[in-house]
Design an enzyme around this catalytic site. Sequence first.
Site, PDB file in Angstrom:
ATOM      1  N   HIS A 118     -18.494  49.253 -33.517  1.00  0.00           N
ATOM      2  CA  HIS A 118     -20.553  49.482 -33.182  1.00  0.00           C
ATOM      3  C   HIS A 118     -21.147  50.084 -34.149  1.00  0.00           C
ATOM      4  CE1 HIS A 118     -19.479  47.385 -29.105  1.00  0.00           C
ATOM      5  NE2 HIS A 118     -20.233  47.472 -28.549  1.00  0.00           N
ATOM      6  N   GLU A 157     -22.229  34.385 -27.236  1.00  0.00           N
ATOM      7  CA  GLU A 157     -23.562  34.521 -28.438  1.00  0.00           C
ATOM      8  C   GLU A 157     -23.724  33.941 -30.058  1.00  0.00           C
ATOM      9  OE1 GLU A 157     -21.549  37.040 -27.692  1.00  0.00           O
ATOM     10  OE2 GLU A 157     -22.680  39.568 -27.730  1.00  0.00           O
TER      11      GLU A 157
END
Lengths: 349, 349, 325, 325
Positions: free
Chosen positions: A151, A82
Amino acid sequence: MPWSKIKPEIEEPDFQSVLGNTCRKVAYAEAIREALDQALELDERVFVMGQGVDDPSGMFGATLNLHKKHGRTRVFDTPLAENGLTGIAIGAAIGGMRPVYFHNRPDFLLLTMDQLVNHASKWHYMFGGAVHVPLVVWACIGRGWGSAAQHSQALQGLFMHIPGLKLIMPSTCYDAKGLMLASIADENPVIILEHRYNFKHTGLVPEEPYRVPIGKGVIRKTGTDITIIAVSYMVTEAYHAAETLKSDGIDAEIVDLRTLRPFDEEIILSSLAKTGRVLIADTGWKAGGVTAEIAAFLCENGFSSLKAPISRVACPDIPTPSGFTLEEAFYPGAKDIVIASRKLMGWGR
Amino acid sequence: MPWSKIKPEIEEPDFQSVLGNTCRKVAYAEAIREALDQALELDERVFVMGQGVDDPSGMFGATLNLHKKHGRTRVFDTPLAENGLTGIAIGAAIGGMRPVYFHNRPDFLLLTMDQLVNHASKWHYMFGGAVHVPLVVWACIGRGWGSAAQHSQALQGLFMHIPGLKLIMPSTCYDAKGLMLASIADENPVIILEHRYNFKHTGLVPEEPYRVPIGKGVIRKTGTDITIIAVSYMVTEAYHAAETLKSDGIDAEIVDLRTLRPFDEEIILSSLAKTGRVLIADTGWKAGGVTAEIAAFLCENGFSSLKAPISRVACPDIPTPSGFTLEEAFYPGAKDIVIASRKLMGWGR
Amino acid sequence: MKDSVSPDKLRQLYYEMLRIRRVQLKIESLYHLDDMKTPIHMYIGQEAIAAGVCAHLGKEDYISSNHRGHGHYLAKGGSLKRLVAELYCRETGCSKGRGGSMHLVDTSVGHMGSSSIVGGGIPIGTGLSLSIQMKGQGRVSVVFFGDGAAEEGVLYESVNFAILKQLPVIYIYENNQYAVCSQISARQRGEIIFHQTNPADMFVKVVDGNSVLDVYQAAGMAVERARAGDGPSFIECKTYRLRGHAGAGSDVHLGYRPSEEISLWEARCPVADFRKRLLQNGDMTAGDDEFMEKEIADEIDEAFLFAQTSPLPKGEEVEKYLFRG
Amino acid sequence: MKDSVSPDKLRQLYYEMLRIRRVQLKIESLYHLDDMKTPIHMYIGQEAIAAGVCAHLGKEDYISSNHRGHGHYLAKGGSLKRLVAELYCRETGCSKGRGGSMHLVDTSVGHMGSSSIVGGGIPIGTGLSLSIQMKGQGRVSVVFFGDGAAEEGVLYESVNFAILKQLPVIYIYENNQYAVCSQISARQRGEIIFHQTNPADMFVKVVDGNSVLDVYQAAGMAVERARAGDGPSFIECKTYRLRGHAGAGSDVHLGYRPSEEISLWEARCPVADFRKRLLQNGDMTAGDDEFMEKEIADEIDEAFLFAQTSPLPKGEEVEKYLFRG
Ligand SMILES: Cc1ncc(C[n+]2csc(CCOP(=O)(O)OP(=O)(O)O)c2C)c(N)n1
Ligand SMILES: Cc1ncc(C[n+]2csc(CCOP(=O)(O)OP(=O)(O)O)c2C)c(N)n1
Ligand SMILES: [Mg+2]
Ligand SMILES: [Mg+2]
């Protein structure tokens, strides 16, 4: 994950959006997908990247099958890297492209803070305007079904602190499309944080491309007694809270900020001037988050209008638990807004 | 860099610290170094790592020559791999060690957000208390001499938003030592953000090891008219501002927060109750930063004591410019505190 | 070496794999009831790896795991009851209902937690090995990660550090060729670069991850080296996940991987293969097998009952465990 | 190939190196006056790298630079006046006094900005090459970075992506063996792993970074490949910085590197060496040399005068340039 069990698919509240002449009912994901499709169609500089953008789930549907129409050069899957890929997107933007980088969850943006904050946000300023970074970074906040600490983070509070980034959180299908198109057209790095729960909505969306102005909030419901400033999915919760409050005889005004950076100072100051009472509702943590800045801003600039403390409804300052009994205790909603609003109305009477 | 040209070495303001019986005047860096030396001496689990901890500059002096006394296994240089090494430090902490990880600048912490925020801050909660991460991360805010956008960020506003991290910003030599020892003794991840300007100070510091409690602020100067809540180097600026205000007949109280997360709610609420007027001074950006949370907290919990808006003195919401004429315009100081205080005193009269 | 593995050990390896498989099949069979309100990531098809590696580890050795962690947890000796209770979001779960399926832990057997941030556990496991080295403990730290994680920069940073300090860490690269629905060829070209490491710096080995003996053998060498202070190892286990990325059941209908590919790997099932082999070679009797199945089934029933009847965490306690002390 | 370099080109390479050197010596000589209120990182000793690489690039090609960026900027054709003005924090500086020495830019010649976050420019330069490929421009993107940056995970992530997409990017690894005062052996063991890349995936070369011809030759091959669509290259240039990490002058007194080591590398000065060689081989006359020195000295004087007499940015304009448009 059986998401349908935790939040049914519904039509979004009727927010009286400004509508185009070709409105249809479409699902939230489809509104975004249409924006991307049109941006890809209209501007050859635009491309879409991200882990899974071309897979069968198509980023909750938001990028579904775009690669089939526009090709895998313009809509491509990425390695899991990322930070590097954010830098690559920045470089591509500097080189004249308009990347839209998708992430499943904001949690993964924490890996990219170096490139987003040290680089993208500063490049234009640091070089006296010589270069700019027209980049869109998109991520969708997870919630429920045990998404847990890593998450489900709603990280708008972090990005709200960073000069040089624009920060967007839509709450309606109409805005999801219009703000995506505005973000892609913007010459600066823009972060769009979506909320998983909004994806359960359908709403009225014009077919043709249009832009919702960045930096402008909107009044979702007018009212005279209390201003509820809400963000993202909390706009829906605020709407339900307002319905309950009505039966108490409390007439709440709901302001949907839509853009958190820069936020619409005027709209909240004038609502405060009218009602004298403010509650701010966010999907993220309380301490040092979105509710903090909005409250501080209003206390600094609208003090004389304040008839009561500024109330903040936000997540408690802990990581998100996984268990459903704990999730229940963790997430604030309409009920909390109602309770806090009633308390505010009790002030100064 | 000729730092001496931009800020002379001085004695810190006389803050009436609680002193041990073996106080000596020592430089700020030496106070930290002494804390590390003693921690290394007293606890074999402690080790010190970071790019340059064993080099001739010794992290502005804060780690100077520690490797000579304690060996390079316990005081070691690292590759440039900040996220990986933060994870490695976390792992070592989970394995029973007590790492202290040094960085020159907070800017580099942006590379470590994944490990700090996704991991260190959540590990204890996420596993229901089964594991914990006694880790200290240290970084020193740069300022002046063209440090510019990527080498001068004061990122406390980001860390203040993260549950599961403790956040410390000392402002005196005494606290620099005592808070370092307290942080190393703490069972949780602690971030210490220093300010380069504090390193020009000398102050009274006891020789023996001692701990300054985490989460407790301190009143640096009592006063009755206005509360100045200051952070890190702004405490010194607040001190000078208070001297100027005295000649205006304004008696300012100065609260040094010292710990930003968790911060001392009681001390600021009771000071507000006394003065009714609050100014918050931080070394970081304004929007969504430390001043935002403190202001929001006070507006929510101390509203009835407020006689005036809460004023915020912080950096403008832009990247740091390099040029000295622009730096001058960028950084707030005593002058800004004075102006804002006078304005606050004009309210409600 | 394969021949030097005693029949006892062979059966033990089989038992371990079988147990992991049976637990997962049970989870799968009940998942549709929506009582386990947590995402699940099946380890079905990869059992040989956790079993083969952990067979060399003691309770005091460490492992660092990821989202696909049921197998690692069980092979390392984590409590089955507390695993299932965690899936049921119970207070008796290994993470007290705070973590869910992706966040397992059992420190009593050296399982120090699993991260659902892909790659996130790699430096942490490396750091555990640093603590071992600093304390002179002679332990080993094992890091499990997938082919998606292999693309994250932290792997590079961690391996560099492990090589630099010659740490007692073993990187177990579980290459199942997919990250969610993304084929490895969409993300990498050729073999991972660490295979080219100078052998003096790090022990490198590529094995058939569906052969428990191959894994066992390679891991044995790595563990021996680590304990002897001879530094890190990197073992790629080529394997395949037989189920969907997350949730229960097959994902053939999604069409992102050829059904022939799945069938091919199903035919190479690590558990069935090894069972056949043991029976053929006489290292296990049908009776042994039956006995194992029975024992495991009983244990599973007991664990599910334990979980289902355990108390749920109380909402009032949501803020507990933020800090230690 | 060395012999195929024309005398004109040889002199041009020398001129480039000499100019970079002279500019830096001038900066050094005036730095103590504290009028350049910006950190500086001297490129002295590494001139052959920027000169040798950029000789192959046109204005439309990109470079991505770092904190030690004076040489990259000048070799790429950046305006000297605007460089010096930036050091003097002037409104006429290449970054309008907002960036300082570590943040140079000149988009008119393809210098798209330099990052002072070590490694930060690596993915950005890689992304520039992605834009080239997408637009089918036939340009090249060159990334300069040091041995410290080589330890950052973004390098691994960027190289993987460049290989995957076969991007027209060239990684120029300036290994000067130190990161601040830290010797490379304290941070890495052995050669960098990318040397082991499959040649079909990426062109790899290790060269003497103090020999401008070696650099020139290797870079030439890399540029040719990139323009032909044959993918990325990775060139390690072994070199040494002759000055301290930051600021002006020698840092021998700090004692972190042996003075014999410094002397050894001083004796291998890329500029003096090449000068001697050109004079010996008759590729340059003493007169040529004198002329160059004179021309450069005049240009430098003019640039410093320009900078010193340029206006300072106005405090009121501090918020300018936050956003475009
Ligand atoms: C940093 C990060 N990026 C993306 C994700 C989303 N995600 C969860 S699992 C997964 C695939 C991981 O693939 P791999 O490492 O090969 O493990 P496998 O699932 O195949 O066992 C992804 C992309 C994540 N959890 N963390
Ligand atoms: C991410 C990051 N970590 C640390 C630093 C501090 N720092 C500035 S320059 C430097 C050394 C870099 O070494 P190298 O990459 O070899 O470049 P060189 O200075 O040798 O040219 C360091 C550690 C930084 N700027 N950025
Ligand atoms: Mg995989
Ligand atoms: Mg170097």
